[in-house]
Motif scaffolding. Structure first.
Motif, PDB file in Angstrom:
ATOM      1  N   GLU A  25      35.855 117.027 -22.484  1.00 62.27           N
ATOM      2  CA  GLU A  25      34.882 115.994 -22.815  1.00 62.27           C
ATOM      3  C   GLU A  25      34.610 115.950 -24.315  1.00 62.27           C
ATOM      4  O   GLU A  25      34.511 114.868 -24.910  1.00 62.27           O
ATOM      5  N   LEU A  26      34.527 117.108 -24.943  1.00 65.61           N
ATOM      6  CA  LEU A  26      34.286 117.144 -26.384  1.00 65.61           C
ATOM      7  C   LEU A  26      35.471 116.578 -27.166  1.00 65.61           C
ATOM      8  O   LEU A  26      35.287 115.908 -28.188  1.00 65.61           O
ATOM      9  N   LEU A  27      36.688 116.859 -26.709  1.00 61.27           N
ATOM     10  CA  LEU A  27      37.868 116.375 -27.419  1.00 61.27           C
ATOM     11  C   LEU A  27      38.049 114.872 -27.244  1.00 61.27           C
ATOM     12  O   LEU A  27      38.334 114.150 -28.206  1.00 61.27           O
ATOM     13  N   THR A  28      37.889 114.376 -26.012  1.00 60.00           N
ATOM     14  CA  THR A  28      38.162 112.969 -25.734  1.00 60.00           C
ATOM     15  C   THR A  28      36.958 112.065 -25.958  1.00 60.00           C
ATOM     16  O   THR A  28      37.121 110.841 -26.067  1.00 60.00           O
ATOM     17  N   CYS A  29      35.756 112.662 -25.974  1.00 60.10           N
ATOM     18  CA  CYS A  29      34.505 111.902 -26.091  1.00 60.10           C
ATOM     19  C   CYS A  29      34.267 111.011 -24.873  1.00 60.10           C
ATOM     20  O   CYS A  29      33.598 109.974 -24.960  1.00 60.10           O
ATOM     21  N   TYR A  30      34.821 111.413 -23.732  1.00 54.75           N
ATOM     22  CA  TYR A  30      34.600 110.692 -22.479  1.00 54.75           C
ATOM     23  C   TYR A  30      33.994 111.637 -21.451  1.00 54.75           C
ATOM     24  O   TYR A  30      34.482 112.749 -21.261  1.00 54.75           O
ATOM     25  N   SER A  31      32.945 111.165 -20.783  1.00 53.42           N
ATOM     26  CA  SER A  31      32.349 111.925 -19.700  1.00 53.42           C
ATOM     27  C   SER A  31      33.047 111.566 -18.389  1.00 53.42           C
ATOM     28  O   SER A  31      33.858 110.631 -18.332  1.00 53.42           O
ATOM     29  N   TRP A  32      32.703 112.291 -17.347  1.00 52.96           N
ATOM     30  CA  TRP A  32      33.284 112.026 -16.025  1.00 52.96           C
ATOM     31  C   TRP A  32      33.012 110.596 -15.572  1.00 52.96           C
ATOM     32  O   TRP A  32      33.891 109.922 -15.032  1.00 52.96           O
ATOM     33  N   GLU A  33      31.793 110.123 -15.823  1.00 52.11           N
ATOM     34  CA  GLU A  33      31.431 108.777 -15.393  1.00 52.11           C
ATOM     35  C   GLU A  33      32.299 107.711 -16.056  1.00 52.11           C
ATOM     36  O   GLU A  33      32.617 106.694 -15.430  1.00 52.11           O
ATOM     37  N   HIS A  34      32.694 107.928 -17.293  1.00 58.54           N
ATOM     38  CA  HIS A  34      33.549 106.966 -17.989  1.00 58.54           C
ATOM     39  C   HIS A  34      34.926 106.860 -17.335  1.00 58.54           C
ATOM     40  O   HIS A  34      35.548 105.787 -17.328  1.00 58.54           O
ATOM     41  N   LEU A  35      35.404 107.968 -16.787  1.00 61.77           N
ATOM     42  CA  LEU A  35      36.784 108.027 -16.306  1.00 61.77           C
ATOM     43  C   LEU A  35      36.956 107.578 -14.861  1.00 61.77           C
ATOM     44  O   LEU A  35      38.070 107.257 -14.446  1.00 61.77           O
ATOM     45  N   VAL A  36      35.889 107.572 -14.095  1.00 63.35           N
ATOM     46  CA  VAL A  36      35.995 107.376 -12.647  1.00 63.35           C
ATOM     47  C   VAL A  36      36.765 106.111 -12.250  1.00 63.35           C
ATOM     48  O   VAL A  36      37.682 106.174 -11.421  1.00 63.35           O
ATOM     49  N   PRO A  37      36.448 104.910 -12.794  1.00 68.58           N
ATOM     50  CA  PRO A  37      37.187 103.712 -12.348  1.00 68.58           C
ATOM     51  C   PRO A  37      38.687 103.806 -12.592  1.00 68.58           C
ATOM     52  O   PRO A  37      39.483 103.415 -11.731  1.00 68.58           O
ATOM     53  N   CYS A  38      39.082 104.330 -13.742  1.00 69.91           N
ATOM     54  CA  CYS A  38      40.504 104.446 -14.057  1.00 69.91           C
ATOM     55  C   CYS A  38      41.180 105.496 -13.176  1.00 69.91           C
ATOM     56  O   CYS A  38      42.306 105.304 -12.709  1.00 69.91           O
ATOM     57  N   ILE A  39      40.489 106.608 -12.930  1.00 69.29           N
ATOM     58  CA  ILE A  39      41.048 107.658 -12.084  1.00 69.29           C
ATOM     59  C   ILE A  39      41.265 107.157 -10.671  1.00 69.29           C
ATOM     60  O   ILE A  39      42.280 107.466 -10.027  1.00 69.29           O
ATOM     61  N   GLU A  40      40.316 106.375 -10.158  1.00 67.01           N
ATOM     62  CA  GLU A  40      40.465 105.835  -8.803  1.00 67.01           C
ATOM     63  C   GLU A  40      41.740 105.007  -8.665  1.00 67.01           C
ATOM     64  O   GLU A  40      42.465 105.117  -7.674  1.00 67.01           O
ATOM     65  N   MET A  41      42.038 104.183  -9.670  1.00 71.64           N
ATOM     66  CA  MET A  41      43.256 103.378  -9.622  1.00 71.64           C
ATOM     67  C   MET A  41      44.489 104.262  -9.656  1.00 71.64           C
ATOM     68  O   MET A  41      45.463 104.036  -8.929  1.00 71.64           O
ATOM     69  N   MET A  42      44.475 105.276 -10.500  1.00 71.18           N
ATOM     70  CA  MET A  42      45.628 106.172 -10.610  1.00 71.18           C
ATOM     71  C   MET A  42      45.870 106.931  -9.313  1.00 71.18           C
ATOM     72  O   MET A  42      47.013 107.084  -8.866  1.00 71.18           O
ATOM     73  N   LEU A  43      44.810 107.415  -8.699  1.00 72.56           N
ATOM     74  CA  LEU A  43      44.964 108.156  -7.446  1.00 72.56           C
ATOM     75  C   LEU A  43      45.435 107.242  -6.318  1.00 72.56           C
ATOM     76  O   LEU A  43      46.157 107.683  -5.420  1.00 72.56           O
ATOM     77  N   MET A  44      45.040 105.975  -6.376  1.00 75.03           N
ATOM     78  CA  MET A  44      45.538 105.030  -5.385  1.00 75.03           C
ATOM     79  C   MET A  44      47.055 104.869  -5.529  1.00 75.03           C
ATOM     80  O   MET A  44      47.787 104.887  -4.539  1.00 75.03           O
ATOM     81  N   TYR A  45      47.526 104.720  -6.754  1.00 75.53           N
ATOM     82  CA  TYR A  45      48.970 104.622  -6.985  1.00 75.53           C
ATOM     83  C   TYR A  45      49.679 105.897  -6.567  1.00 75.53           C
ATOM     84  O   TYR A  45      50.768 105.862  -5.981  1.00 75.53           O
ATOM     85  N   TYR A  46      49.089 107.032  -6.860  1.00 66.56           N
ATOM     86  CA  TYR A  46      49.692 108.312  -6.497  1.00 66.56           C
ATOM     87  C   TYR A  46      49.815 108.439  -4.979  1.00 66.56           C
ATOM     88  O   TYR A  46      50.857 108.830  -4.449  1.00 66.56           O
ATOM     89  N   GLU A  47      48.742 108.110  -4.276  1.00 62.92           N
ATOM     90  CA  GLU A  47      48.742 108.226  -2.817  1.00 62.92           C
ATOM     91  C   GLU A  47      49.772 107.281  -2.202  1.00 62.92           C
ATOM     92  O   GLU A  47      50.516 107.665  -1.288  1.00 62.92           O
ATOM     93  N   ASN A  48      49.825 106.038  -2.712  1.00 63.13           N
ATOM     94  CA  ASN A  48      50.815 105.090  -2.198  1.00 63.13           C
ATOM     95  C   ASN A  48      52.236 105.557  -2.483  1.00 63.13           C
ATOM     96  O   ASN A  48      53.141 105.366  -1.666  1.00 63.13           O
ATOM     97  N   ASP A  49      52.437 106.186  -3.634  1.00 64.98           N
ATOM     98  CA  ASP A  49      53.769 106.674  -3.991  1.00 64.98           C
ATOM     99  C   ASP A  49      54.204 107.800  -3.066  1.00 64.98           C
ATOM    100  O   ASP A  49      55.354 107.862  -2.631  1.00 64.98           O
ATOM    101  N   ILE A  50      53.269 108.711  -2.753  1.00 62.64           N
ATOM    102  CA  ILE A  50      53.582 109.807  -1.836  1.00 62.64           C
ATOM    103  C   ILE A  50      53.892 109.264  -0.436  1.00 62.64           C
ATOM    104  O   ILE A  50      54.846 109.704   0.224  1.00 62.64           O
TER     105      ILE A  50
END
Length: 382
Positions: A226-251
């Motif tokens: 968080e200190l390096l990227t200046c992003y908290s967990w809340e900032h990342l959640v929408p993007c992570i959800e999309m990535m995990l959806m792609y990952y799950e569909n790929d598997i």
């Protein structure tokens, strides 16, 4: 050997400069009438860049240049090939050393191997390069997620992390596997133009966080990251959800293909036992799967077979709440990927209806571009 910038003493300054530049990046609106063809040209650029052994930053910059051009202008389908090749060559000249920039003849030969019959001459390339450089005001310093990922991977795993609830046995080994995950998520971000609505640095940070979730490393997001990227967990959640959806569909897709191949092999073996038991078995061999599936045996070291992606995601949410980051509102901030994509699509449609489009042929007086595509944009959907 030259030291990578993210390992040098100027890493912090370079990172700060990239973050400042990304604030001035053009806003992507999704206006292209050939948006249905985007996935095809992204895949083509990825294939060509892999054959030419170009770095990820060159590949991502080439796709980003193409996205901006398609978003701004109506480019006929027959000229999109020339524009794509030029974007790849410009990106490689900007990001790679001179001896790694692909030759035009080699690029044309590779394209022909993949049934692309368009041949770009040196004269065409020169005029197209000048046209694109003028369009971007001779400024190709455009940060992409690939420009950040190596810096963020430097602190992606630490000795204080837990893997499957146990202390990390080998930081180096786990970091090597996490790097493979992160670059796969980075490739996922090229496939869907919705990711262009996120800042490049946020996408890179989400790649690291999603990789930690898939490998069941807790907490999912650390104070150091968080200190390096200046992003908290809340900032990342929408993007992570999309990535995990792609990952799950790929598997799921890889698993389905594996089952289909297994059934076909058994059927052919049964037929072969009745006629040609020695030779028919060679005709049906299981094709290679996605990089995630290729390393499935090794990934069992980091992923419990009985735990699916959804449970891993829920565990990561719980871990983040119990970890060092303040995540009291994390659950409330979760939004479905469908809702996110729907909102962005609706916003794009409103903008499309209210903002006049420009024709690149009028702006530059070039026959390469016109106001109407030469075929239906949906012909490459799939």
């Amino acid at each position: 050997m030259e030291e990578p910038w993210w390992q040098g003493g100027l890493a912090a300054d370079i990172h700060q400069s990239l973050r400042a530049k990304e604030l001035t990046l053009p806003v992507y609106k999704g206006h292209s009438p050939q948006i249905g063809m985007r996935r095809y040209f992204v895949d083509l650029l990825s294939i060509l860049s892999n054959h030419c052994h170009l770095c990820p930053t060159a590949r991502h910059l080439a796709v980003y240049l193409l996205d901006l051009l398609m978003d701004r202008y109506d480019i006929p389908v027959k000229h999109l090939y020339a524009v794509s090749f030029t974007c790849l060559l410009l990106a490689s000249k900007f990001e790679e050393k001179e001896d790694k920039v692909p030759k035009l003849e080699h690029l044309n030969n590779l394209a022909y191997m993949y049934n692309v019959t368009v041949v770009l001459t040196k004269e065409d390339l020169l005029s197209m390069e000048m046209l694109l450089l003028e369009n971007f005001s001779w400024n190709l310093c455009l940060p992409t997620p690939a420009h950040y990922i190596d810096l963020y991977l430097c602190v992606s795993v630490s000795e204080s992390d837990l893997h499957n609830g146990w202390p990390v046995a080998s930081v180096t080994e786990i970091k090597d596997f996490l790097e493979k995950y992160a670059y796969s998520f980075l490739d996922f971000s090229l496939q869907d133009p919705t990711f262009l609505h996120f800042r490049p640095s946020l996408i890179a940070a989400a790649c690291v966080c999603a990789s930690r979730i898939c490998m069941q490393i807790s907490p999912a997001w650390t104070t150091q990251l968080e200190l390096l990227t200046c992003y908290s967990w809340e900032h990342l959640v929408p993007c992570i959800e999309m990535m995990l959806m792609y990952y799950e569909n790929d598997i799921k897709e890889a698993t389905t293909i594996r089952k289909q191949v297994t059934v076909q092999r058994r059927e052919q073996e049964a037929v072969g036992n009745l006629s040609h038991p020695v030779t028919t078995g060679l005709l049906f061999q299981q094709p290679s799967c996605h990089p995630f599936a290729q390393h499935s045996a090794a990934l069992y070291l980091f992923q419990s077979p009985g735990q699916d992606l959804c449970s891993a995601y829920r565990d990561s949410l719980q871990a983040s709440r119990l970890g060092r980051l303040p995540a009291g509102s994390a659950a409330g901030s979760l939004r479905s990927c469908a809702a996110l994509q729907g909102g962005l699509w609706a916003a794009g449609q409103v903008a499309l209806g209210t903002e006049p489009r420009h024709c690149m042929a009028v702006a530059y007086g070039s026959s390469y571009f016109s106001s109407h595509p030469s075929c239906a944009a949906g012909c490459f959907d799939g």
